[in-house]
Design an enzyme around this catalytic site. Structure first.
Site, PDB file in Angstrom:
ATOM      1  N   GLU A 102      -0.099  -9.396   1.268  1.00  0.00           N
ATOM      2  CA  GLU A 102       0.608  -8.648   0.315  1.00  0.00           C
ATOM      3  C   GLU A 102       2.032  -8.411   0.726  1.00  0.00           C
ATOM      4  O   GLU A 102       2.478  -8.279   1.764  1.00  0.00           O
ATOM      5  CB  GLU A 102       0.149  -7.114   0.299  1.00  0.00           C
ATOM      6  CG  GLU A 102      -1.130  -6.981  -1.003  1.00  0.00           C
ATOM      7  CD  GLU A 102      -0.145  -6.730  -2.330  1.00  0.00           C
ATOM      8  OE1 GLU A 102       0.815  -7.406  -2.491  1.00  0.00           O
ATOM      9  OE2 GLU A 102      -0.890  -6.074  -3.243  1.00  0.00           O
ATOM     10  N   ASP A 103       2.916  -8.093  -0.328  1.00  0.00           N
ATOM     11  CA  ASP A 103       4.246  -7.490  -0.189  1.00  0.00           C
ATOM     12  C   ASP A 103       4.397  -6.189   0.288  1.00  0.00           C
ATOM     13  O   ASP A 103       5.197  -5.737   1.360  1.00  0.00           O
ATOM     14  CB  ASP A 103       5.110  -7.770  -1.582  1.00  0.00           C
ATOM     15  CG  ASP A 103       4.349  -7.100  -2.668  1.00  0.00           C
ATOM     16  OD1 ASP A 103       3.282  -6.631  -2.504  1.00  0.00           O
ATOM     17  OD2 ASP A 103       5.184  -7.235  -3.757  1.00  0.00           O
ATOM     18  N   ASP A 106       1.140   0.577  -1.095  1.00  0.00           N
ATOM     19  CA  ASP A 106       1.849   1.809  -1.473  1.00  0.00           C
ATOM     20  C   ASP A 106       0.339   2.647  -1.619  1.00  0.00           C
ATOM     21  O   ASP A 106       0.017   3.194  -0.502  1.00  0.00           O
ATOM     22  CB  ASP A 106       2.352   1.641  -2.870  1.00  0.00           C
ATOM     23  CG  ASP A 106       3.070   2.791  -3.524  1.00  0.00           C
ATOM     24  OD1 ASP A 106       3.076   3.589  -2.621  1.00  0.00           O
ATOM     25  OD2 ASP A 106       3.339   2.861  -4.750  1.00  0.00           O
ATOM     26  N   PHE A 156      11.102   3.574  -3.870  1.00  0.00           N
ATOM     27  CA  PHE A 156      11.162   2.352  -4.666  1.00  0.00           C
ATOM     28  C   PHE A 156      11.739   1.262  -4.263  1.00  0.00           C
ATOM     29  O   PHE A 156      13.011   1.077  -4.055  1.00  0.00           O
ATOM     30  CB  PHE A 156      11.179   2.607  -5.854  1.00  0.00           C
ATOM     31  CG  PHE A 156      10.604   1.301  -6.828  1.00  0.00           C
ATOM     32  CD1 PHE A 156       9.495   0.944  -7.100  1.00  0.00           C
ATOM     33  CD2 PHE A 156      11.760   0.467  -7.470  1.00  0.00           C
ATOM     34  CE1 PHE A 156       9.043  -0.102  -7.882  1.00  0.00           C
ATOM     35  CE2 PHE A 156      11.340  -0.777  -8.188  1.00  0.00           C
ATOM     36  CZ  PHE A 156       9.958  -0.935  -8.341  1.00  0.00           C
ATOM     37  N   ARG A 169      13.354 -10.120  -7.601  1.00  0.00           N
ATOM     38  CA  ARG A 169      12.323 -10.602  -6.328  1.00  0.00           C
ATOM     39  C   ARG A 169      13.200 -11.573  -5.510  1.00  0.00           C
ATOM     40  O   ARG A 169      12.738 -11.807  -4.430  1.00  0.00           O
ATOM     41  CB  ARG A 169      11.165 -11.475  -7.128  1.00  0.00           C
ATOM     42  CG  ARG A 169      10.279 -10.601  -7.932  1.00  0.00           C
ATOM     43  CD  ARG A 169       9.151 -11.268  -8.443  1.00  0.00           C
ATOM     44  NE  ARG A 169       8.420 -10.636  -9.361  1.00  0.00           N
ATOM     45  CZ  ARG A 169       7.494  -9.955  -9.171  1.00  0.00           C
ATOM     46  NH1 ARG A 169       6.934  -9.268  -8.254  1.00  0.00           N
ATOM     47  NH2 ARG A 169       6.842  -9.374 -10.410  1.00  0.00           N
TER      48      ARG A 169
HETATM   49  P1  IMP Z   1      -0.905   0.071  -4.520  1.00  0.00           P
HETATM   50  O1  IMP Z   1      -1.891  -0.510  -5.317  1.00  0.00           O
HETATM   51  O2  IMP Z   1      -0.238   1.315  -5.164  1.00  0.00           O
HETATM   52  O3  IMP Z   1      -0.849  -0.103  -3.237  1.00  0.00           O
HETATM   53  O4  IMP Z   1       0.404  -0.816  -5.062  1.00  0.00           O
HETATM   54  C1  IMP Z   1       0.441  -2.010  -4.530  1.00  0.00           C
HETATM   55  C2  IMP Z   1       1.370  -2.824  -5.539  1.00  0.00           C
HETATM   56  O5  IMP Z   1       2.502  -2.034  -6.272  1.00  0.00           O
HETATM   57  C3  IMP Z   1       2.327  -3.715  -4.736  1.00  0.00           C
HETATM   58  O6  IMP Z   1       1.549  -5.045  -4.412  1.00  0.00           O
HETATM   59  C4  IMP Z   1       3.468  -4.116  -5.400  1.00  0.00           C
HETATM   60  O7  IMP Z   1       3.321  -5.141  -6.396  1.00  0.00           O
HETATM   61  C5  IMP Z   1       3.511  -2.694  -6.352  1.00  0.00           C
HETATM   62  N1  IMP Z   1       4.798  -1.679  -5.626  1.00  0.00           N
HETATM   63  C6  IMP Z   1       4.372  -0.802  -4.765  1.00  0.00           C
HETATM   64  N2  IMP Z   1       5.539  -0.082  -4.363  1.00  0.00           N
HETATM   65  C7  IMP Z   1       6.628  -0.789  -4.757  1.00  0.00           C
HETATM   66  C8  IMP Z   1       8.054  -0.758  -4.577  1.00  0.00           C
HETATM   67  O8  IMP Z   1       8.380  -0.007  -3.874  1.00  0.00           O
HETATM   68  N3  IMP Z   1       8.936  -1.790  -5.422  1.00  0.00           N
HETATM   69  C9  IMP Z   1       7.997  -2.806  -5.847  1.00  0.00           C
HETATM   70  N4  IMP Z   1       6.808  -2.836  -6.127  1.00  0.00           N
HETATM   71  C10 IMP Z   1       6.078  -1.786  -5.452  1.00  0.00           C
HETATM   72 MG    MG Z   2       1.977  -6.935  -5.131  1.00  0.00          MG
END
Ligand code: IMP
Ligand code: MG
Length: 179
Positions: A102-103, A106, A156, A169
């Protein structure tokens, strides 16, 4: 038109810091798995595409690469918590070491969804999680990555695969917009 400009970004991690960290992460995986144990990298599109490919280049064991696609954010800047599976096509992972790449983690909703479904439907020999960025403070699930690059505050961020409304990106660094 985007309401934010690349010029207004504050740099959080430079290209050099990112490259160094990717190498360190690859070395940890090389050490943990050794050079004979095969692994399957499961790249979560679109965000982790760049990180996953960079990481793969430093791995010393036989590596397969698979790509899946989920969406949780849409175009908003906060996680919806609703994970939408766009393409979860994977080969048979039985007897394989799988690593979800994963990138950023969050809330952890995306990763929880993915680890649950991959464990249940594919039963890999081992399943690990690596994320380049770890927004630990924002977590709403009990998901913790096995490997992560940097822990960051709840801001963010964009660049190095992470997007702002589909753009940015391609930036070789990671930055954020000050409010
Ligand atoms: P989660 O399900 O809340 O953990 O979110 C995961 C996904 O949300 C990541 O794979 C990202 O694609 C996107 N995401 C979460 N935080 C950011 C951010 O700060 N910038 C850009 N994309 C984010
Ligand atoms: Mg992602």
């Amino acid at each position: 038109m985007l309401d934010r400009k690349v010029e207004d970004l504050k740099i959080l991690f430079t290209k050099e810091q990112i490259e160094q960290k990717v190498q360190e992460l690859a070395e940890m995986i090389n050490k943990d798995f050794g050079s004979n144990e095969e692994i399957v990298l499961i790249c979560v599109l679109k965000g982790s595409s760049i990180f996953c490919c960079d990481l793969a280049k430093h791995l010393k064991m036989p590596v397969e690469m698979e790509f899946i696609r989920v969406s949780s954010y849409g175009n908003a800047k906060t996680s919806s918590g609703n994970v939408q599976a766009l393409d979860l096509t994977l080969p048979n992972l039985e007897n394989k070491n799988a690593i979800i790449v994963e990138d950023i983690i969050d809330t952890g909703c995306t990763m929880k969804f993915l680890t649950d479904i991959i464990c249940r439907t594919h039963q890999p020999k081992t399943l690990k999680v690596i994320t380049f960025l770890n927004k630990k403070m924002a977590r709403k699930t009990d998901i913790e990555p096995d490997y992560y690059g940097f822990e960051i505050d709840d801001k963010f961020v964009v660049g190095y695969g992470l997007d702002y409304e589909g753009y940015m990106r391609n930036l070789p660094y990671i930055g954020y917009f000050e409010k």
